[in-house]
Design an enzyme around this catalytic site. Structure first.
Site, PDB file in Angstrom:
ATOM      1  N   HIS A  64       5.933 -14.427  34.322  1.00  0.00           N
ATOM      2  CA  HIS A  64       7.014 -13.383  34.524  1.00  0.00           C
ATOM      3  C   HIS A  64       8.669 -14.156  34.981  1.00  0.00           C
ATOM      4  O   HIS A  64       8.534 -15.193  35.248  1.00  0.00           O
ATOM      5  CB  HIS A  64       6.611 -12.799  36.101  1.00  0.00           C
ATOM      6  CG  HIS A  64       7.372 -11.412  36.221  1.00  0.00           C
ATOM      7  ND1 HIS A  64       8.483 -11.312  36.713  1.00  0.00           N
ATOM      8  CD2 HIS A  64       7.038 -10.279  35.854  1.00  0.00           C
ATOM      9  CE1 HIS A  64       9.033 -10.090  36.878  1.00  0.00           C
ATOM     10  NE2 HIS A  64       7.908  -9.398  36.115  1.00  0.00           N
TER      11      HIS A  64
ATOM     12  N   ASP B 284       0.892  -6.417  34.305  1.00  0.00           N
ATOM     13  CA  ASP B 284       0.685  -5.515  33.010  1.00  0.00           C
ATOM     14  C   ASP B 284      -0.980  -6.119  32.534  1.00  0.00           C
ATOM     15  O   ASP B 284      -1.348  -5.478  31.748  1.00  0.00           O
ATOM     16  CB  ASP B 284       1.838  -5.759  31.874  1.00  0.00           C
ATOM     17  CG  ASP B 284       2.930  -5.015  32.203  1.00  0.00           C
ATOM     18  OD1 ASP B 284       2.713  -3.935  32.583  1.00  0.00           O
ATOM     19  OD2 ASP B 284       4.046  -5.105  31.915  1.00  0.00           O
TER      20      ASP B 284
END
Ligand code: CMC
Length: 425
Positions: free
Chosen positions: A308, A365
């Protein structure tokens, strides 16, 4: 502004720059006047170290895995609140009391229906169209059905009505995009249901069927939407703010945000996760082979759903949703070989030095794709689900940008092309 200043020395000259401090002690050097003073700009590709605005909506600490909306942690909000309440909180700054919530909910219910002519626009798309492209087009088409929304400078009441309309209509759009793609008749909204149950009914009810959404699924969906509701100045939110900064309408700005979200490095990652897991399965399910591919710098393959831009220890959303994923899968009694591959990949990556050293952990996700699949939502609709959740955040950020009277977004550049030259003929 803090009492501190920063000093910058260039070409033997000193410049004093104001230091800005946020309520969570985040510090920034304000360089907005640097070019006028010195002729220099700052360069920061991908804005890895650049604040584009000050904002009181969302606080995120990537090192410590903290995410709060208007001061409330996502852990507390997912445990004690619901998506519509969180939407109100993000957009209007405070959690609603009962009367405010009832009014907000009733208003949304009242506007869930969309103009029948929108079906004609929908019918113009081939079934091969990606749902995100269709969703962004339908959202933008609202500018045609509500031309008064084109001017964002109208009264607060009119802006509020645009906000209610888009919140109310996006579940209808999203489900219609899906129904159109599979060639089924669309379902109309059922205003006796809550936001998530109504959406699930429009998605999955077959004609003349008495459809009852599973409460565990509704609850998991509500939590997923809360977790996606805002994430400060990410790619799509920055897009919404920058498009809105030109005084484009709310619908045009949100439509642009949907397109920004579409890419596989942003919202499209949840689709990319399942596609990756399916291709690993097709290739024999050898998890180690794909871990090695992800580590190989000559191979463009990346482990989708890992890493991320801002969370460098863990993604707090992933922590909450992992628990939810386990509950939904066991509650629905789902056994899916693709999910076994996901578990194997997660275990292998978490023990591998390459991923540990680079602080690459599963992000939200990785798990959201798994839950959506278990709910029966098709892969190419995953990013649409993300958009449904992110909508209140986009609205809140657009509204804040307007209320702060921010100037039009217009970054500079360092030109590296030819100097002036002549056409030689
Ligand atoms: N698989 C393998 N290696 C990776 C991965 C990955 N998923 N992500 C980063 N790396 C490596 C990268 O190669 C680099 O290695 P090195 O230092 O040896 O050159 C290092 O880790 C740092 O990567 P980066 O690209 O500089 O990191 P970034 O902060 O610019 O990118 C990211 C963040 C999310 C784009 C990236 O981690 C990625 O591509 N992940 C996969 C896509 C994904 O899951 N995206 C969803 C993000 S969550 C949803 C949202 O909030 O939008």
């Amino acid at each position: 502004m803090s009492s501190n200043t920063a000093e910058l020395k260039i070409d033997g000259k000193s410049y004093e720059l104001p230091v800005i401090e946020g309520t969570e002690n985040e510090k920034a050097v304000d360089i907005s006047k640097l070019r006028a003073q010195s002729g220099y700009i700052t360069l920061d590709q991908g804005f890895k170290n650049t604040g584009s605005t000050t904002s009181s909506i969302t606080f995120l600490n990537g090192e410590e895995g903290v995410l709060r909306y208007r001061g409330y942690s996502i852990e507390e909000l997912t445990a004690k609140s619901n998506f519509l309440e969180v939407a109100y909180l993000l957009i209007y700054g405070e959690l609603p009391n009962k009367a405010e919530f009832d009014h907000f909910q009733e208003n949304i219910i009242h506007h869930t229906l969309v103009h029948e002519d929108i079906k004609k626009i929908l019918d113009g798309f081939p079934s091969s169209a990606h749902p995100m492209g269709v969703l962004s087009s339908l959202v933008c088409s609202l500018t045609a059905f509500y031309p008064e929304s084109l001017d964002p400078n109208r009264s607060k009441e009119e802006v509020d009505l645009s906000i209610i309309r888009i919140m109310a209509k996006i579940p209808t759009f999203a489900s219609w995009v899906y129904k159109h793609k599979i060639g089924h008749p669309v379902n109309y909204p059922d205003n006796s249901l809550d936001y998530c149950s109504n959406f699930l009914k429009m998605m999955f009810a077959l004609p003349a069927e008495k459809y009852q959404p599973d409460p565990a699924v509704t609850d998991a969906l509500d939590k997923l939407l809360i977790l996606h509701a805002d994430h400060e100045q990410n790619c799509s939110t920055s897009t919404v703010r920058i498009v809105g900064s030109s005084q484009a309408s709310l619908y045009a700005s949100i439509s642009a945000g949907i397109n920004a979200l579409w890419g596989p490095l942003h919202g499209g990652a949840n689709q990319a996760v399942i596609e990756m897991l399916e291709s690993i399965k097709k290739d024999g399910g050898d998890v180690k082979k794909y871990i090695d591919k992800a580590k190989d710098k000559d191979d463009p393959f990346r482990l989708m759903g890992f890493g991320h831009r801002v969370y460098k220890n863990f993604d707090p959303r992933a922590k909450i949703i992992k628990k939810n994923a386990d509950e939904v899968l066991s509650g629905l009694g789902i056994k899916d070989p693709v999910l076994d591959i996901a578990k194997g990949l997660e275990e292998a990556a978490l023990q591998d030095d390459y991923f540990v050293e680079r602080k690459l952990y599963p992000n939200v996700d990785f798990y959201s794709g798994i839950i959506y699949r278990a709910m029966g939502i098709p892969t190419d609709m995953f990013t649409v689900m993300f958009a449904l959740g992110r909508l209140p955040g986009w609205i809140a950020q657009w509204k804040e940008m307007r209320e702060n009277k921010e100037p039009i977004g217009r970054p500079r550049q360092i030109y590296t092309g030819y100097n002036e030259r002549k056409i030689e003929r």
